[in-house]
Design a protein around this motif. Structure first.
Motif, PDB file in Angstrom:
ATOM      1  N   GLN A 221     -34.424  -0.341 -74.599  1.00 40.76           N
ATOM      2  CA  GLN A 221     -34.240   0.729 -73.626  1.00 40.76           C
ATOM      3  C   GLN A 221     -33.559   1.941 -74.252  1.00 40.76           C
ATOM      4  O   GLN A 221     -33.877   3.094 -73.905  1.00 40.76           O
ATOM      5  CB  GLN A 221     -33.421   0.223 -72.431  1.00 40.76           C
ATOM      6  N   ARG A 222     -32.624   1.728 -75.178  1.00 39.54           N
ATOM      7  CA  ARG A 222     -31.991   2.855 -75.865  1.00 39.54           C
ATOM      8  C   ARG A 222     -33.022   3.647 -76.665  1.00 39.54           C
ATOM      9  O   ARG A 222     -33.000   4.886 -76.682  1.00 39.54           O
ATOM     10  CB  ARG A 222     -30.881   2.358 -76.803  1.00 39.54           C
ATOM     11  N   LEU A 223     -33.922   2.935 -77.344  1.00 42.09           N
ATOM     12  CA  LEU A 223     -34.950   3.615 -78.121  1.00 42.09           C
ATOM     13  C   LEU A 223     -35.918   4.375 -77.221  1.00 42.09           C
ATOM     14  O   LEU A 223     -36.346   5.490 -77.541  1.00 42.09           O
ATOM     15  CB  LEU A 223     -35.708   2.605 -78.976  1.00 42.09           C
TER      16      LEU A 223
ATOM     17  N   LEU B 222     -36.693   8.457 -77.307  1.00 46.98           N
ATOM     18  CA  LEU B 222     -38.007   9.079 -77.464  1.00 46.98           C
ATOM     19  C   LEU B 222     -38.234  10.195 -76.446  1.00 46.98           C
ATOM     20  O   LEU B 222     -39.006  11.124 -76.701  1.00 46.98           O
ATOM     21  CB  LEU B 222     -39.101   8.024 -77.333  1.00 46.98           C
ATOM     22  N   ASP B 223     -37.562  10.118 -75.301  1.00 43.03           N
ATOM     23  CA  ASP B 223     -37.710  11.169 -74.299  1.00 43.03           C
ATOM     24  C   ASP B 223     -37.230  12.522 -74.821  1.00 43.03           C
ATOM     25  O   ASP B 223     -37.659  13.571 -74.339  1.00 43.03           O
ATOM     26  CB  ASP B 223     -36.917  10.811 -73.030  1.00 43.03           C
TER      27      ASP B 223
ATOM     28  N   LEU C  86     -38.469  14.004 -84.081  1.00 40.35           N
ATOM     29  CA  LEU C  86     -39.045  12.668 -84.016  1.00 40.35           C
ATOM     30  C   LEU C  86     -39.222  12.106 -85.421  1.00 40.35           C
ATOM     31  O   LEU C  86     -38.938  10.940 -85.683  1.00 40.35           O
ATOM     32  CB  LEU C  86     -40.390  12.707 -83.291  1.00 40.35           C
ATOM     33  N   CYS C  87     -39.685  12.949 -86.335  1.00 39.83           N
ATOM     34  CA  CYS C  87     -39.876  12.541 -87.724  1.00 39.83           C
ATOM     35  C   CYS C  87     -38.548  12.078 -88.322  1.00 39.83           C
ATOM     36  O   CYS C  87     -38.470  11.041 -88.987  1.00 39.83           O
ATOM     37  CB  CYS C  87     -40.439  13.722 -88.518  1.00 39.83           C
TER      38      CYS C  87
ATOM     39  N   GLN D  96     -45.482   9.025 -77.232  1.00 43.99           N
ATOM     40  CA  GLN D  96     -46.211   8.101 -76.365  1.00 43.99           C
ATOM     41  C   GLN D  96     -46.723   6.887 -77.149  1.00 43.99           C
ATOM     42  O   GLN D  96     -46.724   5.759 -76.644  1.00 43.99           O
ATOM     43  CB  GLN D  96     -47.385   8.827 -75.700  1.00 43.99           C
ATOM     44  N   HIS D  97     -47.146   7.115 -78.402  1.00 46.71           N
ATOM     45  CA  HIS D  97     -47.610   5.998 -79.226  1.00 46.71           C
ATOM     46  C   HIS D  97     -46.476   5.016 -79.504  1.00 46.71           C
ATOM     47  O   HIS D  97     -46.651   3.795 -79.415  1.00 46.71           O
ATOM     48  CB  HIS D  97     -48.172   6.523 -80.555  1.00 46.71           C
ATOM     49  N   TYR D  98     -45.289   5.550 -79.847  1.00 44.92           N
ATOM     50  CA  TYR D  98     -44.170   4.666 -80.141  1.00 44.92           C
ATOM     51  C   TYR D  98     -43.669   3.967 -78.876  1.00 44.92           C
ATOM     52  O   TYR D  98     -43.213   2.827 -78.929  1.00 44.92           O
ATOM     53  CB  TYR D  98     -43.047   5.453 -80.818  1.00 44.92           C
ATOM     54  N   ARG D  99     -43.772   4.660 -77.762  1.00 38.31           N
ATOM     55  CA  ARG D  99     -43.396   4.022 -76.497  1.00 38.31           C
ATOM     56  C   ARG D  99     -44.343   2.863 -76.195  1.00 38.31           C
ATOM     57  O   ARG D  99     -43.910   1.794 -75.741  1.00 38.31           O
ATOM     58  CB  ARG D  99     -43.422   5.060 -75.377  1.00 38.31           C
TER      59      ARG D  99
END
Length: 208
Positions: A122-124, A128-129, A138-139, A156-159
């Protein structure tokens, strides 16, 4: 000029720079894509990602052995590195390293607790938001260098990756990534010959 500076209370002592040793425990892995990025970032978060992390609690809060504790992931074109670091007094190097290695071994052997895994996930997701419209941030968060020739996925991909990533998946990766084989220990600072010898013996014992 003016009033003299107040004296520090007798229980407060600020160590000088010559009293610190930076302890680094490195876990290299090849190729850099060997483990999913969310997995390595999550392990880094669990190990040294602030006051909620395992090493912060065990090394700093409980054992009071370090001034700073943390963990990083670096992904390069050929390999990746998960590192753990702690800034400790000269006399506490071996004890701090013993606690760190014990924590790594326990995590590798016992895996992640479901509640701890979910809190980290959940922290990750919340992190990402913050990167929806900032690919460079993000990089950096995902341990890539902007100069690298990488295909950067969207948040969105990492989510989506995190949505399908399970506690068992993370536990298997931790067991593989945190193995003593290939581990590198680095001491930076006035550790002294005797301390270095004790560290070598401690590492030999931990690697069994």
């Amino acid at each position: 000029r003016g009033a003299e500076a107040p004296e520090l209370p007798p229980l407060i002592r600020i160590p000088g720079p010559g009293e610190y040793v930076l302890v680094l425990v490195l876990h290299p892995f090849r190729p850099a894509t060997r483990f999913p990025v969310p997995a390595t970032i999550m392990l880094s978060d669990l190990l040294g990602g602030g006051p909620h992390s395992e090493l912060f609690r065990r090394v700093r809060q409980e054992a009071r052995l370090a001034y700073a504790v943390g963990s990083n992931v670096t992904l390069m074109s050929g390999c990746g590195i998960l590192d753990v670091f702690a800034t400790v007094r000269k006399g506490d190097v071996c004890r701090a390293l013993e606690v760190i290695l014990g924590s790594l071994g326990q995590l590798a052997a016992q895996g992640l607790e479901p509640q701890v895994f979910e809190e980290a996930r959940q922290r990750l997701l919340r992190s990402l938001d913050l990167f929806e419209d900032n690919p460079l941030e993000l990089c950096n968060f995902l341990a890539y260098s902007p100069e690298q020739e990488v295909t950067l996925k969207t948040p969105q991909h990492y989510r989506a990756d995190l949505d399908t990533f399970t506690c068992d998946d993370a536990s298997r990766i931790a067991a593989d990534l945190l193995k003593p084989a290939g581990r590198v220990c680095v001491l930076m600072g006035p550790a002294g010959w005797l301390t270095r010898w004790r560290v070598k013996r401690l590492l030999a014992e931990k690697q069994g």
